[in-house]
Design an enzyme around this catalytic site. Structure first.
Site, PDB file in Angstrom:
ATOM      1  N   LYS A 252       0.858  -1.188   0.000  1.00  0.00           N
ATOM      2  CA  LYS A 252       0.000   0.000   0.000  1.00  0.00           C
ATOM      3  C   LYS A 252       0.893   1.237   0.000  1.00  0.00           C
ATOM      4  O   LYS A 252       1.947   1.252   0.653  1.00  0.00           O
ATOM      5  CB  LYS A 252      -0.865  -0.049   1.263  1.00  0.00           C
ATOM      6  CG  LYS A 252      -1.926   1.014   1.386  1.00  0.00           C
ATOM      7  CD  LYS A 252      -2.778   0.718   2.632  1.00  0.00           C
ATOM      8  CE  LYS A 252      -3.884   1.735   2.836  1.00  0.00           C
ATOM      9  NZ  LYS A 252      -4.782   1.348   3.941  1.00  0.00           N
TER      10      LYS A 252
ATOM     11  N   SER B 126      -9.613   1.515   3.035  1.00  0.00           N
ATOM     12  CA  SER B 126      -8.739   2.264   2.161  1.00  0.00           C
ATOM     13  C   SER B 126      -7.750   1.387   1.384  1.00  0.00           C
ATOM     14  O   SER B 126      -7.201   1.846   0.378  1.00  0.00           O
ATOM     15  CB  SER B 126      -7.971   3.306   2.974  1.00  0.00           C
ATOM     16  OG  SER B 126      -7.174   2.670   3.954  1.00  0.00           O
TER      17      SER B 126
ATOM     18  N   SER C 225      -9.804  -0.981   7.121  1.00  0.00           N
ATOM     19  CA  SER C 225      -9.210  -0.815   5.795  1.00  0.00           C
ATOM     20  C   SER C 225      -8.498  -2.027   5.206  1.00  0.00           C
ATOM     21  O   SER C 225      -8.176  -2.022   4.025  1.00  0.00           O
ATOM     22  CB  SER C 225      -8.243   0.356   5.797  1.00  0.00           C
ATOM     23  OG  SER C 225      -8.964   1.541   5.650  1.00  0.00           O
TER      24      SER C 225
HETATM   25  N1  GLN Z   1     -13.155   3.571   6.535  1.00  0.00           N
HETATM   26  C1  GLN Z   1     -12.513   3.909   7.758  1.00  0.00           C
HETATM   27  C2  GLN Z   1     -12.200   5.372   7.790  1.00  0.00           C
HETATM   28  O1  GLN Z   1     -12.473   6.024   6.852  1.00  0.00           O
HETATM   29  C3  GLN Z   1     -11.296   3.063   7.971  1.00  0.00           C
HETATM   30  C4  GLN Z   1     -10.068   3.600   7.364  1.00  0.00           C
HETATM   31  C5  GLN Z   1      -8.858   2.788   7.714  1.00  0.00           C
HETATM   32  O2  GLN Z   1      -8.951   1.735   8.346  1.00  0.00           O
HETATM   33  N2  GLN Z   1      -7.694   3.285   7.334  1.00  0.00           N
HETATM   34  O3  GLN Z   1     -11.690   5.874   8.731  1.00  0.00           O
END
Ligand code: GLN
Length: 485
Positions: free
Chosen positions: A75, A152, A176
């Site tokens: 990532k 994400s 994410s």
């Molecule tokens: N969807 C969650 C957020 O927007 C999780 C994001 C993540 O785990 N980096 O915060």
């Protein structure tokens, strides 16, 4: 095609000299070149260096570590020495930020002989549930490219599901890793907070961020966890605990275990196909000899609001480093304040700005007690819900997400609707417990649905063993693969 192999399968072939690391790496590259214009999963290609590495590994010829010669994608928040890393934000992209050091995880993988072939797409600095906030644009779901891959770590999930790599690295602050793995039909683990090192990975919310992997099988996840977990002097929040051989812990025997099913995760509004799939998954687990028990996690309804106070608060602090002076996008300005203002206004996207504003507000004098302190108290209650539950049950199973992958653009005008996508994946993060996402079925229109398996803190072995037993029983021929159109 070799790129479709799992780590354990590829390792056997490498060891038996039935395939070379170069061939394996080339087949992943070929797949990226063939399908990534549809998926937009890979945002940086490190092909030349990767092939050099692969040749070197082949020459040495000793495949003594299961990760030796295995190509992977990280990532785009993992710093890798000499490789542009942008957090998928214009703040860093505009300046071509190239880290002068390695994150602990990519360093450990490098030492094991794994081969980094590039970087994957993410929401800007990992803030989101769809990769739509990335400065490179959305990553699509390999099962239906009119839908999001999730977020994400959407790029990593799409890349693994589409066999663009053998495995990928992600991060999970509030879902994410698990949600995109679920949307794309691969396996992903969020481990106990402190099990893996955050050093060299761009921070979002430091008290929740965890790093981990996405792969094609639970076995691969177990093997990777043993390779990357453990105390790191560069991250004071890593736990000083021995790292077991998680792969050897996969006995496939879960007879007699008690599986908790929390009623709060099955509201009336839950998508009926998701509900059906989870019910079927529970049946499969029962056939493997587990008992089930309905439980309650009473503070679940406060998880999303609590998360969206604590997380933006930490974000507002973590994003302060991108000031256009030490890193990133620079701007024209008359004085210093105007400089910060312009650099940050131009560099950050809307979602990052929204969270900086919410966080700054929640932490400001006068509101701190009403929001931040209150949220921390509720966080403790959520954690205690799990502690109590794990006195009665060995693992807890729920859906990962309320629906399968949604259409691109479905929530872009409604941030709250986007936040509600996280309803089943933020409690575990607030509590710091391990949680695995495993494919458990498909909707009628062929979108993957995933089962979430949680355990107590440091309970990775148990969670992985349940996931492994389930995956074997559910998909004896392997998890189906998408046809990318
Ligand atoms: N969807 C969650 C957020 O927007 C999780 C994001 C993540 O785990 N980096 O915060």
């Amino acid at each position: 095609m070799p790129n479709a192999l799992t780590i354990t399968e590829a390792h056997k072939k490498l060891k038996a000299k039935k395939i070379s690391s170069e061939e394996l790496t080339r087949s992943c590259i070929k797949q990226i070149e063939a399908v990534d214009d549809k998926l937009n999963a890979v945002v940086y290609r490190n092909f030349e260096k990767a092939l050099e590495e692969a040749k070197k590994v082949d020459k040495e010829g000793t495949f003594d570590h299961p990760l030796k010669g295995i190509p992977y994608l990280a990532k785009d928040v993992y710093c890798e020495k000499g490789i542009p890393t942008t957090g998928c934000s214009n703040v860093l992209r505009n300046k071509d930020y190239v880290p002068p050091f390695d994150s602990t995880t990519t360093k450990r993988l490098k030492e094991a002989g794994a081969i980094s072939i590039g970087k994957t797409n993410t929401d800007e600095f990992t803030m989101g549930a769809s990769t739509e906030s990335s400065c490179y644009g959305v990553s699509t779901c390999p099962w239906d490219t009119s839908r999001v891959a999730g977020g994400s770590s959407g790029g990593s999930a799409a890349a693994v599901a589409a066999d663009e790599c053998i495995f990928a690295l992600g991060t999970d602050t509030g879902g994410s890793i698990r949600q995109p793995a679920g949307f794309c039909g691969c396996v992903g683990l969020r481990s106990t907070y402190g099990r893996t090192s955050r050093y060299g990975v761009m921070s979002m919310a430091s008290s929740l961020d965890t790093i981990g992997s996405l792969a094609k099988s639970v076995e691969d996840i177990a093997l990777l966890l043993s390779a990357i977990a453990g105390k790191d002097p560069l991250d004071a929040t890593t736990g000083d605990r021995a790292v077991p051989d998680y792969l050897a812990g996969l006995t496939g025997d879960i007879k007699g275990m008690t599986v908790g099913i929390p009623k709060e995760y099955f509201p009336d509004e839950l998508d009926s196909e998701v509900h059906e799939s989870i019910k079927n998954a529970v049946k499969t687990l029962k056939k493997l000899g587990v008992k089930t028990k309905e439980i309650s996690l009473p503070h679940t309804k406060y998880a999303v609001p609590t998360y969206y106070v604590v997380v933006p608060s930490e974000i507002s602090s973590n994003m302060a480093r991108y000031d256009g002076i030490r890193y990133g996008h620079t701007a024209e300005a008359g004085d210093l304040i105007e400089y910060y203002f312009n650099a940050r206004s131009e560099g950050f996207g809307d979602e990052v700005k929204r969270r900086i504003m919410i966080g700054t507000y929640a932490l400001s004098a006068g509101y701190y007690d009403a929001y931040y302190r209150q949220a921390q108290k509720v966080r403790t209650l959520i954690k205690q819900d799990f502690e109590k539950a794990f006195e009665e049950v060995d693992v807890i199973v729920t859906p990962v997400s309320p629906t399968p992958a949604f259409k691109i653009g479905a929530h872009t005008d409604d941030p709250v609707a986007m936040y509600l996508e996280d309803v089943f994946s933020v409690s575990q993060a607030l509590a710091g417990i391990p949680s695995l996402s495993v494919p458990c079925g498909f909707s009628k229109n062929k979108l993957p649905i995933a089962l979430q398996i949680m355990g107590p803190q440091w309970g990775e072995e148990r969670v992985l063993n349940v996931g492994y037993s389930f995956q074997k029983a559910m998909w004896p021929e392997g998890v189906p693969k998408p046809e990318i159109a």
